[in-house]
Design a protein around this motif. Sequence first.
Motif, PDB file in Angstrom:
ATOM      1  N   GLY A  10     -10.068 -30.469  37.967  1.00  0.00           N
ATOM      2  CA  GLY A  10     -10.802 -29.427  37.476  1.00  0.00           C
ATOM      3  C   GLY A  10     -11.125 -27.824  38.720  1.00  0.00           C
TER       4      GLY A  10
ATOM      5  N   SER B 275     -16.147 -30.211  38.377  1.00  0.00           N
ATOM      6  CA  SER B 275     -16.753 -32.039  38.383  1.00  0.00           C
ATOM      7  C   SER B 275     -15.732 -32.867  37.516  1.00  0.00           C
ATOM      8  CB  SER B 275     -18.482 -32.216  37.661  1.00  0.00           C
ATOM      9  OG  SER B 275     -18.058 -31.312  36.460  1.00  0.00           O
ATOM     10  N   ARG B 276     -15.080 -32.576  36.942  1.00  0.00           N
ATOM     11  CA  ARG B 276     -13.918 -33.324  36.758  1.00  0.00           C
ATOM     12  C   ARG B 276     -13.248 -33.534  37.640  1.00  0.00           C
ATOM     13  NH1 ARG B 276     -12.364 -29.250  31.629  1.00  0.00           N
ATOM     14  NH2 ARG B 276     -14.265 -28.071  30.763  1.00  0.00           N
ATOM     15  N   ASN B 277     -12.463 -33.406  38.420  1.00  0.00           N
ATOM     16  CA  ASN B 277     -11.836 -33.825  39.946  1.00  0.00           C
ATOM     17  C   ASN B 277     -12.261 -34.866  40.162  1.00  0.00           C
ATOM     18  OD1 ASN B 277     -10.438 -31.660  40.923  1.00  0.00           O
ATOM     19  ND2 ASN B 277     -12.205 -30.608  41.619  1.00  0.00           N
TER      20      ASN B 277
ATOM     21  N   GLN C 297     -16.794 -27.019  35.833  1.00  0.00           N
ATOM     22  CA  GLN C 297     -15.386 -27.649  35.792  1.00  0.00           C
ATOM     23  C   GLN C 297     -14.797 -28.207  37.137  1.00  0.00           C
ATOM     24  OE1 GLN C 297     -12.665 -24.784  35.002  1.00  0.00           O
ATOM     25  NE2 GLN C 297     -10.813 -24.974  33.594  1.00  0.00           N
TER      26      GLN C 297
ATOM     27  N   GLU D 212     -22.087 -28.388  32.880  1.00  0.00           N
ATOM     28  CA  GLU D 212     -21.513 -29.437  33.256  1.00  0.00           C
ATOM     29  C   GLU D 212     -20.553 -28.211  34.145  1.00  0.00           C
ATOM     30  OE1 GLU D 212     -18.770 -32.981  33.260  1.00  0.00           O
ATOM     31  OE2 GLU D 212     -19.747 -32.182  32.239  1.00  0.00           O
TER      32      GLU D 212
ATOM     33  N   ASP E  99      -8.436 -35.035  31.652  1.00  0.00           N
ATOM     34  CA  ASP E  99      -8.954 -33.813  32.056  1.00  0.00           C
ATOM     35  C   ASP E  99      -9.537 -34.137  33.486  1.00  0.00           C
ATOM     36  OD1 ASP E  99      -8.113 -31.289  33.547  1.00  0.00           O
ATOM     37  OD2 ASP E  99      -9.228 -30.729  31.770  1.00  0.00           O
ATOM     38  N   SER E 100      -8.209 -34.352  35.006  1.00  0.00           N
ATOM     39  CA  SER E 100      -9.233 -34.456  36.440  1.00  0.00           C
ATOM     40  C   SER E 100      -8.318 -33.329  36.944  1.00  0.00           C
ATOM     41  CB  SER E 100      -8.214 -35.312  36.695  1.00  0.00           C
ATOM     42  OG  SER E 100      -6.977 -36.041  37.003  1.00  0.00           O
TER      43      SER E 100
END
Length: 574
Positions: free
Chosen positions: A242, A260-262, A258, A256, A239-240
Amino acid sequence: AREWSGKWSDESSAWNSRLRQMLHFSKRTDDGTFWIEYDDLCRHMNKVYMCRMLDDLWTRFSVKSRWMDETAGGCTNFISWRANNQWLLHIKRPATKLIIKLTQPDARRSAGHGRHYSNAIGFYILKGNAEPGDRKRRKLVLKDGNEEDDGDFVFVKEPRFSRQVIVEYTFEKPSDTPYVLLPFMFEPGRESLFKLTILSDDRDDDGVPDFGFDNVKPEDDWKRTTLLDAWSIGGEGGDSAGGPLPLDGGPQVSGEPQWSRNAQFQITLMQRTRCFIFVELRNVDHDMRDVEGLQVEPEYPTVGFVVCKGEGNHVKLAGSGPSAPQILHRAELRRGDGQYLELGWLDPVDTKYVVIPYADRPGVQHEYAITLYTDFEHKFEKINNRLCLVDCKQCGNPSGLARVLSKLEQLEFKYKLMIEREELLKQRGGLVPFGAQPSVSCTAPTITHPSTAAAQRAFQAADTNQDGQVDKAELASFQQHFEAADTDQDGVITEAELAAYAARVQEHAKEQHEKYVAELRKAQMVEQSLRQQLEEAMSKSRELIANPPKQTQPPNNSAKDDADGKTSKMCVMQ
């Protein structure tokens, strides 16, 4: 072709001596020139072509090129316009008149009847880069407005669906800053050959051009790196998508965040330089002519990005509140085909600069390209946690974190594989919940003689993929199961034999399920332990980076024995 033979033609009686002398009349019937009244011209002709006759003392530049791949940038309505081929015009003297012609291939040589052109072509004359060191470089950003309003647009030849566009333009004043000539097709991504021709009268008749014409050479251009990536909610990258940071509407969460998933990208500079960053959406259908109803703009997402202060080499930023990353520059959210930002001058730092592109909400999926332009050499790459090399306090090994992450990926892959196998067993009907008794339905009578119904049932049982055909593999599998069920080998499966075979299959499936569950629980326990150790190690490594010790102790390679008298192999990082 014949000349005009009506009134005022070469043999017309309307001529008299006075008119012949005034108009320098020539009575040659083979020179291709003639006189005709305007009314006769409108009555008999439907096209008039005007040609400029050039002598040998005209300057002519001609270039053959093409719009292809990234150089098919489209017009300035799109962020990709800067990637088009660009040429420099050096105007040395006042009142320099140029004839500029842009031509695309003849439609009669392509598919169709050749009457219509599918690509609209045009060109811009733009003010070049004012900085002396940038005058040989391509134009990256534009100011709206014409030259009188301190804008960058000197002249615009609007795009037309025709074979060629031609303009006669006069530069009233000379300029030390070169002008930029940029031919384009209206929509980005369309590919075609083209020819660019520039003509000018040599006013001194000395054979020396009154203006300069040159292309933007790669060695003089900006240093550029382009990376391709995507916001996605699945696939190999996980999952990127975010979504935005809290300052752009992202949620404030503990742990963490959300955003930061980018994907995150780090900039490494070797010396002080200017930086330009472009985030450009890919695979967008800009041609809306095939859309039914009123034409609207494409379905662009809303995107933006931030440039933050890094925390080290390949250290992915996270945290919220007081531990949130320090934002240095921010490109506002914008709905369109991309966003860009001129960062100005940046100094090289050991902690790097981190770029985080994002959409306006989590879950938005789209491909994009991110490009960095600088004056000097740089390094622009996607952050990879495995390359975050922090020395282990116990063994001094800088690859400890990468080893932990690799082990976690292996466990996640095994877990995914077990789930897929379990779902496959459920679909085949060979797996029931614990405690439930398998149900065996045997409604078919004992097969004693061949019949159409029996043959149909056998065919359906063998055709496992339900494609209406039984191939060799399906036939072999059917025969294998049939032989296993026919215990007395009489060629007939009775109801009792079918029930016994179903019970054996169910028992085997139950054993396999118990085995998978045991392996899954074991893997989950190992994964939980490793994740806990990883979180502790990452926390300690951040503390170490933020507050480095004054004296660094050499790595202790003689590890202490644990309770069992064995050497511990787990790396502990600070």
